[in-house]
Design a protein around this motif. Structure first.
Motif, PDB file in Angstrom:
ATOM      1  N   THR A   1       0.839  -1.190   0.000  1.00 31.76           N
ATOM      2  CA  THR A   1       0.000   0.000   0.000  1.00 31.76           C
ATOM      3  C   THR A   1       0.878   1.246   0.000  1.00 31.76           C
ATOM      4  O   THR A   1       1.757   1.382   0.841  1.00 31.76           O
ATOM      5  CB  THR A   1      -0.898   0.027   1.253  1.00 31.76           C
ATOM      6  N   PRO A   2       0.662   2.166  -0.967  1.00 28.52           N
ATOM      7  CA  PRO A   2       1.483   3.370  -0.977  1.00 28.52           C
ATOM      8  C   PRO A   2       1.165   4.269   0.206  1.00 28.52           C
ATOM      9  O   PRO A   2       0.064   4.253   0.735  1.00 28.52           O
ATOM     10  CB  PRO A   2       1.095   4.051  -2.297  1.00 28.52           C
ATOM     11  N   VAL A   3       2.157   5.032   0.606  1.00 34.38           N
ATOM     12  CA  VAL A   3       1.978   5.928   1.734  1.00 34.38           C
ATOM     13  C   VAL A   3       1.271   7.202   1.267  1.00 34.38           C
ATOM     14  O   VAL A   3       1.713   7.854   0.341  1.00 34.38           O
ATOM     15  CB  VAL A   3       3.332   6.279   2.371  1.00 34.38           C
ATOM     16  N   HIS A   4       0.141   7.516   1.849  1.00 32.04           N
ATOM     17  CA  HIS A   4      -0.570   8.752   1.557  1.00 32.04           C
ATOM     18  C   HIS A   4      -0.786   9.483   2.869  1.00 32.04           C
ATOM     19  O   HIS A   4      -0.849   8.879   3.933  1.00 32.04           O
ATOM     20  CB  HIS A   4      -1.913   8.477   0.890  1.00 32.04           C
ATOM     21  N   ALA A   5      -0.945  10.781   2.760  1.00 33.95           N
ATOM     22  CA  ALA A   5      -1.198  11.554   3.960  1.00 33.95           C
ATOM     23  C   ALA A   5      -2.598  11.262   4.477  1.00 33.95           C
ATOM     24  O   ALA A   5      -3.533  11.019   3.713  1.00 33.95           O
ATOM     25  CB  ALA A   5      -1.051  13.030   3.648  1.00 33.95           C
ATOM     26  N   VAL A   6      -2.723  11.298   5.784  1.00 34.14           N
ATOM     27  CA  VAL A   6      -4.033  11.155   6.407  1.00 34.14           C
ATOM     28  C   VAL A   6      -4.799  12.464   6.199  1.00 34.14           C
ATOM     29  O   VAL A   6      -4.247  13.550   6.323  1.00 34.14           O
ATOM     30  CB  VAL A   6      -3.859  10.838   7.902  1.00 34.14           C
ATOM     31  N   ASP A   7      -6.073  12.355   5.872  1.00 31.62           N
ATOM     32  CA  ASP A   7      -6.894  13.523   5.572  1.00 31.62           C
ATOM     33  C   ASP A   7      -7.128  14.353   6.837  1.00 31.62           C
ATOM     34  O   ASP A   7      -7.730  13.874   7.805  1.00 31.62           O
ATOM     35  CB  ASP A   7      -8.236  13.046   5.004  1.00 31.62           C
ATOM     36  N   ALA A   8      -6.661  15.595   6.782  1.00 24.81           N
ATOM     37  CA  ALA A   8      -6.770  16.462   7.954  1.00 24.81           C
ATOM     38  C   ALA A   8      -7.982  17.378   7.888  1.00 24.81           C
ATOM     39  O   ALA A   8      -8.179  18.220   8.774  1.00 24.81           O
ATOM     40  CB  ALA A   8      -5.498  17.297   8.094  1.00 24.81           C
ATOM     41  N   ALA A   9      -8.796  17.241   6.855  1.00 24.98           N
ATOM     42  CA  ALA A   9      -9.920  18.168   6.649  1.00 24.98           C
ATOM     43  C   ALA A   9     -10.850  18.301   7.865  1.00 24.98           C
ATOM     44  O   ALA A   9     -11.356  19.401   8.127  1.00 24.98           O
ATOM     45  CB  ALA A   9     -10.720  17.742   5.423  1.00 24.98           C
ATOM     46  N   PRO A  10     -11.108  17.228   8.615  1.00 21.76           N
ATOM     47  CA  PRO A  10     -12.050  17.377   9.730  1.00 21.76           C
ATOM     48  C   PRO A  10     -11.620  18.402  10.784  1.00 21.76           C
ATOM     49  O   PRO A  10     -12.460  18.842  11.577  1.00 21.76           O
ATOM     50  CB  PRO A  10     -12.093  15.966  10.340  1.00 21.76           C
ATOM     51  N   PHE A  11     -10.351  18.779  10.780  1.00 26.93           N
ATOM     52  CA  PHE A  11      -9.855  19.646  11.855  1.00 26.93           C
ATOM     53  C   PHE A  11      -9.704  21.102  11.445  1.00 26.93           C
ATOM     54  O   PHE A  11      -9.507  21.972  12.290  1.00 26.93           O
ATOM     55  CB  PHE A  11      -8.500  19.135  12.353  1.00 26.93           C
TER      56      PHE A  11
ATOM     57  N   GLU B   1      10.046  -1.835  17.206  1.00 30.14           N
ATOM     58  CA  GLU B   1      10.910  -2.006  16.045  1.00 30.14           C
ATOM     59  C   GLU B   1      10.540  -1.063  14.906  1.00 30.14           C
ATOM     60  O   GLU B   1      11.408  -0.477  14.267  1.00 30.14           O
ATOM     61  CB  GLU B   1      10.799  -3.469  15.586  1.00 30.14           C
ATOM     62  N   SER B   2       9.281  -0.921  14.631  1.00 29.94           N
ATOM     63  CA  SER B   2       8.859  -0.058  13.524  1.00 29.94           C
ATOM     64  C   SER B   2       7.699   0.855  13.896  1.00 29.94           C
ATOM     65  O   SER B   2       6.975   1.332  13.037  1.00 29.94           O
ATOM     66  CB  SER B   2       8.446  -0.923  12.326  1.00 29.94           C
ATOM     67  N   LEU B   3       7.534   1.070  15.151  1.00 28.52           N
ATOM     68  CA  LEU B   3       6.406   1.870  15.615  1.00 28.52           C
ATOM     69  C   LEU B   3       6.803   2.671  16.846  1.00 28.52           C
ATOM     70  O   LEU B   3       7.379   2.128  17.797  1.00 28.52           O
ATOM     71  CB  LEU B   3       5.226   0.955  15.967  1.00 28.52           C
ATOM     72  N   HIS B   4       6.474   3.965  16.805  1.00 35.39           N
ATOM     73  CA  HIS B   4       6.703   4.834  17.965  1.00 35.39           C
ATOM     74  C   HIS B   4       5.340   5.172  18.556  1.00 35.39           C
ATOM     75  O   HIS B   4       4.438   5.576  17.827  1.00 35.39           O
ATOM     76  CB  HIS B   4       7.430   6.106  17.523  1.00 35.39           C
ATOM     77  N   VAL B   5       5.200   5.004  19.854  1.00 36.41           N
ATOM     78  CA  VAL B   5       3.905   5.216  20.492  1.00 36.41           C
ATOM     79  C   VAL B   5       4.033   6.255  21.607  1.00 36.41           C
ATOM     80  O   VAL B   5       4.789   6.064  22.555  1.00 36.41           O
ATOM     81  CB  VAL B   5       3.344   3.907  21.089  1.00 36.41           C
TER      82      VAL B   5
ATOM     83  N   THR C   1       2.968   6.090  15.516  1.00 36.88           N
ATOM     84  CA  THR C   1       3.647   6.576  14.316  1.00 36.88           C
ATOM     85  C   THR C   1       4.566   5.488  13.779  1.00 36.88           C
ATOM     86  O   THR C   1       5.463   5.011  14.504  1.00 36.88           O
ATOM     87  CB  THR C   1       4.475   7.835  14.639  1.00 36.88           C
ATOM     88  N   PHE C   2       4.341   5.119  12.523  1.00 36.53           N
ATOM     89  CA  PHE C   2       5.212   4.107  11.921  1.00 36.53           C
ATOM     90  C   PHE C   2       6.562   4.725  11.553  1.00 36.53           C
ATOM     91  O   PHE C   2       6.628   5.846  11.032  1.00 36.53           O
ATOM     92  CB  PHE C   2       4.553   3.504  10.678  1.00 36.53           C
ATOM     93  N   THR C   3       7.594   3.996  11.825  1.00 36.16           N
ATOM     94  CA  THR C   3       8.944   4.485  11.543  1.00 36.16           C
ATOM     95  C   THR C   3       9.575   3.721  10.387  1.00 36.16           C
ATOM     96  O   THR C   3      10.768   3.856  10.142  1.00 36.16           O
ATOM     97  CB  THR C   3       9.825   4.362  12.802  1.00 36.16           C
ATOM     98  N   ASP C   4       8.768   2.916   9.696  1.00 31.99           N
ATOM     99  CA  ASP C   4       9.280   2.196   8.525  1.00 31.99           C
ATOM    100  C   ASP C   4       8.455   2.605   7.300  1.00 31.99           C
ATOM    101  O   ASP C   4       7.662   3.541   7.367  1.00 31.99           O
ATOM    102  CB  ASP C   4       9.225   0.682   8.736  1.00 31.99           C
ATOM    103  N   GLN C   5       8.627   1.943   6.211  1.00 27.64           N
ATOM    104  CA  GLN C   5       7.897   2.269   4.978  1.00 27.64           C
ATOM    105  C   GLN C   5       6.770   1.270   4.731  1.00 27.64           C
ATOM    106  O   GLN C   5       6.490   0.892   3.597  1.00 27.64           O
ATOM    107  CB  GLN C   5       8.882   2.278   3.798  1.00 27.64           C
ATOM    108  N   SER C   6       6.132   0.849   5.782  1.00 30.55           N
ATOM    109  CA  SER C   6       5.111  -0.201   5.667  1.00 30.55           C
ATOM    110  C   SER C   6       3.870   0.268   4.920  1.00 30.55           C
ATOM    111  O   SER C   6       3.114  -0.549   4.410  1.00 30.55           O
ATOM    112  CB  SER C   6       4.705  -0.676   7.064  1.00 30.55           C
ATOM    113  N   GLY C   7       3.643   1.571   4.863  1.00 26.94           N
ATOM    114  CA  GLY C   7       2.454   2.073   4.192  1.00 26.94           C
ATOM    115  C   GLY C   7       1.275   2.262   5.114  1.00 26.94           C
ATOM    116  O   GLY C   7       0.225   2.753   4.694  1.00 26.94           O
ATOM    117  N   GLY C   8       1.402   1.872   6.334  1.00 27.68           N
ATOM    118  CA  GLY C   8       0.310   2.052   7.279  1.00 27.68           C
ATOM    119  C   GLY C   8       0.172   3.503   7.690  1.00 27.68           C
ATOM    120  O   GLY C   8       1.148   4.246   7.737  1.00 27.68           O
ATOM    121  N   SER C   9      -1.076   3.898   7.926  1.00 25.55           N
ATOM    122  CA  SER C   9      -1.311   5.260   8.422  1.00 25.55           C
ATOM    123  C   SER C   9      -0.923   5.346   9.891  1.00 25.55           C
ATOM    124  O   SER C   9      -1.188   4.427  10.671  1.00 25.55           O
ATOM    125  CB  SER C   9      -2.791   5.619   8.294  1.00 25.55           C
TER     126      SER C   9
END
Lengths: 141, 143
Positions: free
Chosen positions: A17-27, B97-101, B119-127
């Protein structure tokens, strides 16, 4: 030894999954305290620029509002696989104190928890407070 | 130039004593159990004090057994006002390892409310994501 990342989090992420910014519009907007007699934070201004979310808090002063200065805010989704902004977090360092602000929108109300730590040796206790804000309605046509 | 000593009027107080205010951590101490018994996230939190140092432990409920986040020092203990000695909130940080809390907890109506900013500290793609859960105090002692 470095602890392992909790498995519940790793399992939910698709590495393709590509990295996209989280939508900040609600704030985004100007938020006013629901407490007209507040002695704390009276107003928050939240905006988006090319670097991300920015936030400025205004405390209640003796005769006017006290601007804390604009800082970067980090936006968080409600899960690792969501792009919808669910909360933001900012740290304001005013020199004599540091405040962590954590905010989320709940039923149209911005709920802001703030963690205040004095650094000036004034003997005041670090303290926590939680305040509520409604979005200012623009009357511009 | 006048030095700003407060940023909101409720911080403008006169202190009659000479020493720093010592915040009593007792209201936060103990084992706290998630009010949601089927949470996929944090199932319990322990807050303990040893020799004046506060630490926190976190158990994550994912999978059939709890998963131990380990112990972290409480970074800052917060009261409910600039002249108050009763603990109201705390902050702590976990670096995986790949997450800062950032973990930030506060008391509310007898519950411990725990917010985590992950906050993910790797390129996993997770928000990067936020969690907020509610815990009641266990009758047993902190682990």
């Amino acid at each position: 030894m470095t602890p392992m990342t909790p498995a519940s989090i790793v399992e939910t992420i698709d590495p393709d999954t590509p990295v996209h910014a989280v939508d900040a519009a609600p704030f985004i907007g100007t938020w006013l305290s629901t407490n007209r007699d507040t002695q704390g934070i009276a107003k928050l201004v939240v905006r988006l620029d090319h670097d991300g979310l920015r936030m400025c808090a205004f405390g209640v002063g003796v005769s006017s509002l006290c601007e804390w200065g604009e800082v970067e805010a980090q936006v968080f989704a409600d899960s690792a696989i969501s792009r919808m902004g669910h909360a933001f977090r900012a740290v304001v360092d005013l020199g004599f104190k540091e405040t962590i602000l954590q905010a989320k929108v709940k039923k149209g109300v911005l709920v802001v928890a703030n963690f205040n730590r004095f650094k000036d040796g004034s003997r005041r206790a670090s303290y926590f407070s939680r305040e509520f804000f409604y979005r200012e309605v623009s009357h511009e046509s | 130039m006048e030095t700003v000593r407060y940023a909101r009027v409720d911080e403008r107080v006169e202190l009659a004593h000479t020493g720093p205010i010592a915040i009593d951590p007792t209201p936060l101490l103990g084992t706290w159990i998630n009010t949601n018994s089927v949470t996929p996230s944090i199932s319990s939190v322990g807050i303990t004090e040893h020799d004046g140092n506060l630490s926190i432990t976190v158990q994550s409920a994912s999978g059939p057994t709890p998963r131990d986040w380990g112990s972290a020092g409480v970074e800052v203990l917060y009261s409910n006002g600039v002249l108050s000695t009763a603990a109201m909130a705390l902050t702590a940080t976990y670096q995986f390892e790949s997450l800062h809390v950032h973990l930030e907890g506060n008391l509310s109506l007898g519950l411990l409310v725990v917010a985590t900013f992950n906050t993910f500290t790797d390129q996993s793609g997770g928000s990067n994501y936020f969690g907020r859960e509610f815990f009641y105090r266990s009758k047993s002692r902190a682990h």
